[in-house]
Design a protein around this motif. Structure first.
Motif, PDB file in Angstrom:
ATOM      1  N   ALA A 139       0.831  -1.211   0.000  1.00  0.00           N
ATOM      2  CA  ALA A 139       0.000   0.000   0.000  1.00  0.00           C
ATOM      3  C   ALA A 139       0.860   1.252   0.000  1.00  0.00           C
ATOM      4  CB  ALA A 139      -0.926  -0.011   1.221  1.00  0.00           C
ATOM      5  N   SER A 143       2.677   1.720  -3.345  1.00  0.00           N
ATOM      6  CA  SER A 143       1.745   2.217  -4.353  1.00  0.00           C
ATOM      7  C   SER A 143       1.451   3.689  -4.145  1.00  0.00           C
ATOM      8  CB  SER A 143       0.424   1.456  -4.287  1.00  0.00           C
ATOM      9  OG  SER A 143       0.631   0.118  -4.559  1.00  0.00           O
ATOM     10  N   ALA A 144       1.267   4.058  -2.885  1.00  0.00           N
ATOM     11  CA  ALA A 144       0.987   5.460  -2.596  1.00  0.00           C
ATOM     12  C   ALA A 144       2.169   6.326  -3.020  1.00  0.00           C
ATOM     13  CB  ALA A 144       0.692   5.639  -1.109  1.00  0.00           C
ATOM     14  N   ALA A 145       3.384   5.852  -2.721  1.00  0.00           N
ATOM     15  CA  ALA A 145       4.577   6.623  -3.082  1.00  0.00           C
ATOM     16  C   ALA A 145       4.674   6.753  -4.603  1.00  0.00           C
ATOM     17  CB  ALA A 145       5.828   5.954  -2.519  1.00  0.00           C
ATOM     18  N   ALA A 146       4.390   5.670  -5.284  1.00  0.00           N
ATOM     19  CA  ALA A 146       4.477   5.690  -6.743  1.00  0.00           C
ATOM     20  C   ALA A 146       3.439   6.640  -7.329  1.00  0.00           C
ATOM     21  CB  ALA A 146       4.285   4.280  -7.291  1.00  0.00           C
ATOM     22  N   GLY A 147       2.270   6.644  -6.718  1.00  0.00           N
ATOM     23  CA  GLY A 147       1.192   7.467  -7.249  1.00  0.00           C
ATOM     24  C   GLY A 147       1.104   8.837  -6.615  1.00  0.00           C
ATOM     25  N   LYS A 169       8.814  10.892  -0.389  1.00  0.00           N
ATOM     26  CA  LYS A 169       7.670  11.423  -1.140  1.00  0.00           C
ATOM     27  C   LYS A 169       6.613  12.061  -0.237  1.00  0.00           C
ATOM     28  CE  LYS A 169       8.901   9.864  -5.239  1.00  0.00           C
ATOM     29  NZ  LYS A 169       8.937  10.624  -6.480  1.00  0.00           N
ATOM     30  N   LYS A 186       0.466   9.670  -3.662  1.00  0.00           N
ATOM     31  CA  LYS A 186      -0.687   9.784  -2.764  1.00  0.00           C
ATOM     32  C   LYS A 186      -0.202   9.884  -1.326  1.00  0.00           C
ATOM     33  CE  LYS A 186      -3.851   8.456  -5.947  1.00  0.00           C
ATOM     34  NZ  LYS A 186      -4.523   9.453  -6.743  1.00  0.00           N
TER      35      LYS A 186
END
Lengths: 496, 403
Positions: B16, B19-23, B391, B25
């Motif tokens: 999770a 994914s948040a870092a990539a997006g 991020k 978020k």
């Protein structure tokens, strides 16, 4: 032997200019550049490693430290901080292309504040020096590493030093309230003070035990405690180390936290007794010293409780101190255990793993096997209350290959400590000595996170390089994140 | 309504966060949400609900060690410890009453992330002093561990203690290992009545500087002393000093402490049962729990400076207050719902630090919740945050504005 980073020839070629620049900052005898005078700084307590530094500088003020670090930062020169040089892990081992920053002239107690039970000291004040400054009023500084007569409070901060009383009274990190330190850039910063909770992130936690890799401490505020009214010790002999270990577990299980609880195995008992004649029983396999402190009524009550537990665990000898002289005599053998072992062997190598206490019998029996394998004897002293084990490996450096065998034996012991759920070092630090064993306890991700923290303080990697971390990386590489503009396998957040 | 992500285990957490870092978020970390109103208000894209990461995974009383998943309720841990006559010696306060919420809702992860402690702080320390080891997920979505399960450990940086009090801004703790201690068999409290603030400060200092091993020291002016049930409306100020240990020792030290305090004024005492209830009230700021609209501040300072600071803020705002930690902790209740930040910080003038604890969302948005830092410390705090969370995924802005 652990290899240090290769010297930077471009720095070495500028040596003369560097020495004069440092002389501008610290006038007079504060800069030492000739080999003979630098000799005393070539090693610390881990004497198997020796290296002359490029230059030694002995500043006297925080401003000088700031200017030195700022100059070294601008010119990309490595710096190795040093207190009294009592490190047993090579934490203060110089670098051939590095400035050795000796903090010995910072040797004043700056403030004694009884109403707030705090002492403000310069980092070069010895551990015992703090207690000496306040003992007239019945106070003391609790952490008491065995080297307390020589080791400095600054070094204690760097190593998060312990001692024999830390099960009850805590380590350095539990007894330091604040520091002033200089960052590698020369910036001066304060963390903590005489108040208790951290403002923002708990930087003190990071700095204490950081082995001189994050900054140079120039002032330390510690809390002091009132001396307990009385202390009494029990000397208990057991036929097996299992029985002694069982006794320790039962004491703690009964809700008793002794001021100190130390164990010695047979070789250590014999060496100590031969040296100081403390009256230790020689026909036992393990000896426990249990110290209870507090009001007399409490001590007497707890002495009885512990005695009953010890008898129940099969103790074969049991003596309670009846005077202060007798209590100190019980301790004399334990406190002299290292030099005592030094008398029966030309050299010894002191290890410092910590294990969950219940694993002691297993670790001792595996250690006996290793002792046979390597053909070297080992004596054990053990901070039994907190699981910190100090095996002393006996060897003779003049015999071909023995140092190497001792080092390999030591590494096996430390890997064993990690294998049973313990750690590589309880209080001596990683330094140079255990640097290359770090991967046995931490994986690459674990170590990378620690290195990133290092980068937040020292982006050029100039402070004490070659210590603690087995591999050095450029901070720019460490900071990179392998993310490709949000186009990863998870463009949206997963929902579970 | 915010997206809620509810990981089942540490691997889910890592996925999770990655994914948040990539997006790009941002996530708000939540255990059971008992301390959500503390700190700066966070603006995030989703909540990371960690409540499924619960349960004690290791408890060895004779080794004084306990490990639990981060969202294990404190109440569950305290119950397990009580069965073996042990406790979390740092006495983590329960913010429930003060924040007008239910009691006993906190998790161990929340207690550590908020750096909680209680009246025993002056003797044994706070959450950070009991942290031995941690497994966590960094803002990069990487699982890392630090520390261990033994008390004496200097292998690598002490990241477990650093995470204490970091408010979930550096990493998502998933597993926590703590040192636990035996619970004292007996306790008693010695009371001193009618002392002025400065007189009480001296009395507490004398008690702390004696060999009585005082484990808690608080001073309450007449109000709020009259608002503490266990004190039976004394009609004057009360200074309270706690003694804990084996009964023989408590009895002896109580006599000794009373002798020491006699010159300061009239004395009284609380028995073990009343003592326990009283110190829980002090711990949980019960005296300021009932008027929930009023702003509450907490100040950590040098004990001997506290009376001057309290008097200054009282003169400027009319605030009520009481002292814990022998003066080192000051709880202040403002007369209204305004934060009065200027009066608090100007009076304090850098002699410690002030944290806004209870305030409306609007007030928390307009005031600095934590003590503002000088530029050097602010910069290094920001670099430290980035070293874990480049991020800005985890609880962004919970402690300091990020930008």
């Amino acid at each position: 032997m652990v290899a240090m980073p290769a010297p930077d020839t471009s720095v070495l070629s500028r040596r003369e200019a560097i020495v004069s620049a440092l002389r501008e900052i610290v006038p007079g005898e504060g800069v030492i550049a000739n080999d003979v005078a630098m000799r005393p700084y070539e090693s610390d307590g881990l004497t198997a490693y020796r290296q002359l530094p490029m230059v030694v500088v002995l500043p006297e003020t925080t401003e000088q430290v700031s200017k030195i670090l700022s100059y070294c930062y601008e010119n990309s020169i490595k710096v190795v901080p040093r207190g009294a040089g009592t490190s047993l892990s090579g934490g203060a081992l110089p670098l051939a292309d590095g400035v050795l920053l000796g903090m010995g002239k910072f040797n004043k107690v700056l403030e004694i504040d009884y109403p707030n039970r705090a002492v403000v000291a310069q980092p070069g004040v010895t551990n015992l020096g703090i207690t000496k400054a306040v003992e007239g009023s019945g106070f003391y500084y609790a952490p008491d590493p065995s080297s307390q007569i020589a080791c400095t409070i600054g070094g204690n901060v760097a190593e998060n030093s312990g001692g024999v009383h830390c099960l009850k009274y805590g380590l350095t990190t539990n007894n330091v309230l604040g520091v002033e330190m200089v960052l590698m850039t020369g910036e001066i910063v304060r963390f903590g003070g005489k108040h208790l909770d951290a403002e923002g992130y708990d930087f003190l936690s990071l700095i204490i035990g950081s082995e001189g890799l994050l900054g140079v401490v120039t002032e330390v505020t510690v809390r002091i405690l009132k001396k307990p009214e009385t202390a009494r010790a029990l000397l208990v002999g057991f036929p097996t180390s299992e029985a002694a270990g069982d006794c320790v577990a039962k004491i703690i299980g009964a809700g008793i936290i002794p001021g100190g609880m130390e164990m010695m195995d047979k070789p250590a008992i014999h060496a100590a007794e031969a040296f100081v004649h403390a009256g230790y029983p020689l026909d036992v396999e393990a000896l426990l010293i249990v110290e209870l402190d507090g009001p007399e009524a409490e001590c007497n009550h707890l002495i009885e409780s512990v005695s009953a537990i010890a008898k129940g665990c099969g103790a074969v000898t049991l003596r309670a101190s009846t005077s202060e002289e007798e209590r100190l005599k019980f301790w004399a053998g334990r406190k002299a255990a290292f030099p005592a072992v030094g008398r029966i062997s030309p050299d010894y190598y002191c290890m410092d793993g910590t294990i969950p206490r219940a694993k002691l019998p297993l670790v001792l029996s595996r250690m006996r096997e290793l002792s046979e394998k390597y053909g070297l004897l080992v004596a054990n002293v053990f901070h039994a209350g907190d699981g910190n084990l100090h095996p002393l490996i006996l060897y003779d450096a003049n015999k071909e290959g023995e140092l190497e065998r001792a080092e390999n034996f030591g590494s096996d012991i430390l890997r064993l400590c990690v294998e049973v759920g313990g750690v590589l070092t309880g209080e001596h630090g990683v330094g140079v000595e255990k640097r290359d064993l770090m991967p046995s306890m931490f994986n690459k991700t674990d170590l990378d996170q620690q290195l990133r923290v290092k980068c937040a303080f020292d982006d050029k990697g100039l402070l004490n390089p070659g210590k603690v971390f087995p591999e050095l990386h450029r901070c720019a590489e460490m900071g990179r994140m392998h993310v490709h503009g949000g186009k990863t396998a998870f463009p949206d957040l997963p929902r579970f | 309504m915010q997206d809620a992500i509810k990981p089942r285990d540490v691997n889910d957490v890592a996925e999770a966060v990655a994914s948040a870092a990539a997006g790009e978020k941002r996530l708000e970390l939540i255990g059971r949400g008992s301390k959500r109103e503390l700190g700066r208000a966070v603006q995030t894209d989703a909540t990371l609900d960690l409540s499924a990461l619960s349960g004690i995974t290791l408890y060895e009383p004779e080794e004084l060690v306990l490990s639990a998943r981060a969202a294990t309720p404190i109440s569950e841990i305290e119950k397990a410890l009580e069965e073996r006559k042990q406790e979390l010696a740092f006495e983590p306060m329960d913010y429930g009453p003060l924040l007008n919420k239910a009691r006993g809702e906190g998790t161990i992860g929340g207690a550590i992330a908020a750096g909680l402690s209680g009246p025993r702080r002056i003797k044994v320390g706070s959450a950070r002093d009991f942290m031995l080891g941690v497994s966590a997920v960094s803002g990069r979505g990487e699982i890392f561990k630090a520390g261990g399960r033994v008390v004496k450990n200097v292998t690598g940086y002490d990241l477990p203690r650093l995470l204490a009090g970091s408010w979930g801004t550096l990493a998502v703790m998933t597993d926590i290992t703590l040192k636990v201690l035996p619970r004292a068999e007996d306790c008693a409290t010695v009371l001193l009545f009618g002392a002025s603030d400065s007189h009480a400060n001296e009395a507490m200092s004398a008690a702390m500087g004696s060999s009585c091993e005082v484990s808690a020291a608080a001073h309450l002016p007449q109000w709020p002393a009259d608002n503490v049930a266990e004190l039976d409306a004394p009609g004057k100020s009360v200074t309270a000093l706690r003694l804990e240990g084996v009964p023989q020792s408590v009895a002896y030290r109580k006599t000794k402490l009373q002798e020491l305090l006699r010159p300061f004024g009239a004395l009284g005492s609380l028995d073990a049962t009343k003592s326990r209830a009283f110190w829980k009230s002090i711990r949980d700021v019960a005296p300021f729990a009932d008027r929930t609209e009023r702003t509450v501040w907490k100040i950590s300072t040098t004990p001997s400076l506290a009376p001057g600071i309290a008097a200054g803020i009282n003169a400027a705002t009319g605030a009520h207050y009481y002292y814990d930690w022998a003066g080192g902790l000051l709880w202040l209740e403002m007369p209204g719902d305004k934060p009065e930040e200027n009066a608090v910080r100007t009076t304090l003038a850098g002699r410690g630090h002030a944290t806004l604890i209870r305030a409306s969302a609007a007030a928390r948005a307009s005031a600095e919740v934590f003590e503002p830092l000088d530029p050097v410390r602010a910069a290094i705090s920001q670099r430290l945050k980035s070293s874990f969370d480049p991020k800005g995924v985890l609880n962004p802005g919970r402690i300091y504005a990020e930008g």
